[in-house]
Design an enzyme around this catalytic site. Structure first.
Site, PDB file in Angstrom:
ATOM      1  N   HIS A 158       1.213  -1.155   0.113  1.00 20.17           N
ATOM      2  CA  HIS A 158       0.048   0.125  -0.049  1.00 20.17           C
ATOM      3  C   HIS A 158       0.801   1.090   0.111  1.00 20.17           C
ATOM      4  O   HIS A 158       1.989   1.340   0.517  1.00 20.17           O
ATOM      5  CB  HIS A 158      -0.855  -0.037   1.379  1.00 20.17           C
ATOM      6  CG  HIS A 158      -2.023   0.825   1.214  1.00 20.17           C
ATOM      7  ND1 HIS A 158      -1.480   2.154   1.742  1.00 20.17           N
ATOM      8  CD2 HIS A 158      -3.391   0.785   1.238  1.00 20.17           C
ATOM      9  CE1 HIS A 158      -2.886   2.863   1.861  1.00 20.17           C
ATOM     10  NE2 HIS A 158      -3.956   2.034   1.572  1.00 20.17           N
ATOM     11  N   ASP A 202       3.150  -4.284   7.914  1.00 13.83           N
ATOM     12  CA  ASP A 202       1.801  -3.699   7.872  1.00 13.83           C
ATOM     13  C   ASP A 202       0.599  -4.756   7.968  1.00 13.83           C
ATOM     14  O   ASP A 202       0.375  -5.377   7.063  1.00 13.83           O
ATOM     15  CB  ASP A 202       1.780  -2.993   6.493  1.00 13.83           C
ATOM     16  CG  ASP A 202       0.401  -2.388   6.038  1.00 13.83           C
ATOM     17  OD1 ASP A 202      -0.447  -2.307   6.899  1.00 13.83           O
ATOM     18  OD2 ASP A 202       0.434  -1.743   4.969  1.00 13.83           O
ATOM     19  N   GLN A 236      -4.748  -5.037   6.909  1.00 13.17           N
ATOM     20  CA  GLN A 236      -5.604  -6.041   6.269  1.00 13.17           C
ATOM     21  C   GLN A 236      -5.533  -7.429   6.945  1.00 13.17           C
ATOM     22  O   GLN A 236      -6.435  -8.222   6.713  1.00 13.17           O
ATOM     23  CB  GLN A 236      -5.312  -6.171   4.847  1.00 13.17           C
ATOM     24  CG  GLN A 236      -5.480  -4.988   4.155  1.00 13.17           C
ATOM     25  CD  GLN A 236      -6.902  -4.584   4.002  1.00 13.17           C
ATOM     26  OE1 GLN A 236      -8.020  -5.035   4.551  1.00 13.17           O
ATOM     27  NE2 GLN A 236      -6.965  -3.112   3.615  1.00 13.17           N
ATOM     28  N   LYS A 267     -10.686  -0.323  10.287  1.00  8.04           N
ATOM     29  CA  LYS A 267     -11.023  -1.331   9.542  1.00  8.04           C
ATOM     30  C   LYS A 267     -11.294  -2.719  10.039  1.00  8.04           C
ATOM     31  O   LYS A 267     -11.389  -3.710   9.834  1.00  8.04           O
ATOM     32  CB  LYS A 267      -9.607  -1.756   8.690  1.00  8.04           C
ATOM     33  CG  LYS A 267      -9.391  -0.705   7.646  1.00  8.04           C
ATOM     34  CD  LYS A 267      -8.124  -1.198   6.891  1.00  8.04           C
ATOM     35  CE  LYS A 267      -7.428   0.025   6.134  1.00  8.04           C
ATOM     36  NZ  LYS A 267      -7.979   0.319   4.905  1.00  8.04           N
ATOM     37  N   CYS A 294      -4.900   2.618  -3.486  1.00 12.39           N
ATOM     38  CA  CYS A 294      -3.531   3.107  -2.994  1.00 12.39           C
ATOM     39  C   CYS A 294      -2.388   2.180  -3.432  1.00 12.39           C
ATOM     40  O   CYS A 294      -1.610   1.907  -2.393  1.00 12.39           O
ATOM     41  CB  CYS A 294      -3.473   3.367  -1.352  1.00 12.39           C
ATOM     42  SG  CYS A 294      -4.982   4.509  -1.217  1.00 12.39           S
TER      43      CYS A 294
HETATM   44  N1  PMP Z   1      -1.792  -0.728   4.453  1.00 13.52           N
HETATM   45  C1  PMP Z   1      -2.921  -1.317   3.933  1.00 13.52           C
HETATM   46  C2  PMP Z   1      -2.274  -2.564   3.601  1.00 13.52           C
HETATM   47  C3  PMP Z   1      -4.130  -0.816   3.896  1.00 13.52           C
HETATM   48  O1  PMP Z   1      -5.181  -1.495   3.372  1.00 13.52           O
HETATM   49  C4  PMP Z   1      -4.302   0.442   4.295  1.00 13.52           C
HETATM   50  C5  PMP Z   1      -5.864   1.111   4.311  1.00 13.52           C
HETATM   51  N2  PMP Z   1      -6.215   1.097   3.026  1.00 13.52           N
HETATM   52  C6  PMP Z   1      -3.343   1.272   5.132  1.00 13.52           C
HETATM   53  C7  PMP Z   1      -2.029   0.609   5.245  1.00 13.52           C
HETATM   54  C8  PMP Z   1      -3.483   2.642   5.514  1.00 13.52           C
HETATM   55  O2  PMP Z   1      -4.618   2.509   6.548  1.00 13.52           O
HETATM   56  P1  PMP Z   1      -5.160   3.821   7.179  1.00 13.52           P
HETATM   57  O3  PMP Z   1      -5.464   4.641   6.061  1.00 13.52           O
HETATM   58  O4  PMP Z   1      -6.212   3.378   8.114  1.00 13.52           O
HETATM   59  O5  PMP Z   1      -3.675   4.616   7.762  1.00 13.52           O
END
Ligand code: PMP
Length: 419
Positions: free
Chosen positions: A132, A209, A212, A235, A374
């Site tokens: 991401h 990270d 998910q 999430k 993203c």
């Molecule tokens: N890493 C991953 C794999 C994600 O899916 C996301 C959210 N789409 C993020 C980081 C970032 O999370 P946040 O926008 O809640 O900071």
């Protein structure tokens, strides 16, 4: 009597769904929303909404500041929320849990604090092509500041991490490895334990990270042996605005504070400051107090349902989605087979823009996400600029997947008639 699909599910999704106000019958007479955008953010059950309301109505004051009773109550509840997170991910100490604004906030904290103090020219950070942007851009910024170099381990055409390619990138210059536990586009589940072990053998610090993965499967940070783990409350049925950075005590102790301000200090004079102990050292300013209570309520909810059950449920929905989409002509599913992925199914239909497809699904009451999610470098690697993503959670039912299939069938007929 034949059992309905729902009765064969590992969990009673229709009953759980009844606890989510936003997923109930609508005033406009339309069928309830089919919400399949859970990888972007999840919905909140009444229990979490009530927790937030009660918090503001009866318990709210600033934490770690006052000596009045309301502030003491607020502080106790805030620290209990930290302990709930600690238990949920199996951390050794509650002071290894830092409340952040989200996964992005946690990763940036590591980049700014650990990265700025540890890395320089000649050092390498190993990432993967499936990250991401939150797990790419902070490292790119760190590289700009320090002169360290980024390497990206390849992803196979099937959407798995290329493990031998990853090993090829790992060397004695690798100081940090940052990798997603589950891809937010492909759903790919990465072999975290193996990656951490190999990274540690190479002498690198590891950031996972887990945005998910933590919401969807049991997490044990000690079994992972990870140094840092970042995830987001929104999430996992919790409020937005709160997330978690887990960090190994010795590393957090040795790191300089990131943000400066109130709460993160032990003492301030006009000449300088001494930082507070963990975890306050990394929680400058007023933290996300009520969101942290809401997150603890979300954890209670998830514990009640059970993460292994949620995982099994999402696996069935993912299999069902693969079967339905594969039966439609021209749909290309990105990523591996259901046994290697979490409850995330992204797909493209050559000749039809992902945005147009998502809008056509939305008109039929099915909410999915379209775009690059993203993860632009990953889409470039897969040779597509955008995709449609359906992602599941505990309140989704096989009927939701049926409705996705029907809506896709209708949309494809419509687009193909037009061209
Ligand atoms: N890493 C991953 C794999 C994600 O899916 C996301 C959210 N789409 C993020 C980081 C970032 O999370 P946040 O926008 O809640 O900071």
């Amino acid at each position: 009597m034949a059992m309905s699909r729902s009765e064969r599910l590992p969990l009673d999704a229709p009953a759980l769904r009844a606890e989510f106000p936003i997923l109930q019958d609508r005033d406009d007479g339309q069928p309830p929303l089919v919400y399949l955008d859970n990888a972007a953010t999840t919905q909140r059950p009444q229990q979490v909404i009530d927790r937030i309301t009660t918090g503001y109505q009866q318990q709210y004051a600033n934490v770690h500041r006052g000596i009045h009773r309301l502030s003491e109550l607020s502080t106790d509840l805030f620290e209990q929320a930290r302990e709930a997170v600690q238990r949920f991910i199996g951390a050794r100490h509650s002071h290894e849990i830092i409340f952040t604004p989200g996964a992005t906030g946690g990763i940036n904290l590591v980049a700014r604090s650990w990265g700025d103090s540890q890395l320089g020219p000649g050092d390498e950070i190993l990432l993967t092509e499936m990250e991401h942007h939150s797990n790419i851009v902070p490292w790119q910024q760190l590289a700009q500041r320090t002169g360290c170099r980024l390497r990206f381990a390849p992803v196979t055409a099937e959407g798995l991490l290329d493990l031998s390619g990853w090993e090829d990138c790992l060397n004695e210059r690798t100081r940090l490895v940052a990798v997603t536990a589950v891809s937010n586009v492909l759903g790919t589940i990465n072999p975290v334990v193996t990656l951490v072990r190999r990274a540690h053998e190479a002498g690198a610090v590891v950031v996972i990270d887990a945005a998910q993965s933590v919401p969807h499967e049991p997490t044990d940070v000690l079994a992972w042996d990870a140094d840092f783990v970042a995830f987001s409350g929104h999430k996992m049925l919790g409020p937005s605005g709160v997330g978690v950075l887990y960090g190994r005590e010795e590393l957090l102790e040795a790191m300089p504070p990131f943000l400066g301000g109130g709460s993160m200090i032990h003492r301030v004079t006009l000449d300088g400051f001494t930082p507070a102990n963990l975890p306050s050292k990394f929680e400058a300013g007023t933290p996300p107090i009520v969101p942290a209570w809401g997150l603890a309520a979300a954890i209670e909810f998830l514990d009640r349902v059970g993460l292994p059950t949620i995982r099994a449920h999402e696996r069935l929905l993912t299999e069902q989605t693969h079967a339905l989409l594969n039966a439609l002509s021209g749909v290309r599913i990105l990523g591996p087979s259901p046994d290697q992925k979490a409850g995330i199914v992204s797909f493209v239909v050559p000749g039809i823009q992902a945005n147009d497809l998502a809008m056509a699904l939305d008109e039929q009451g099915v909410a999915v996400r379209a775009g690059h999610h993203c993860a632009m470098p990953l889409h470039a690697r897969l040779g597509v600029s955008a995709s449609v993503r359906a992602s599941f959670y505990l309140y989704n039912t096989p009927d939701d997947v049926e409705r996705l299939g029907q809506a896709m069938d209708c949309a494809l007929k419509l687009f193909r008639r037009r061209h």
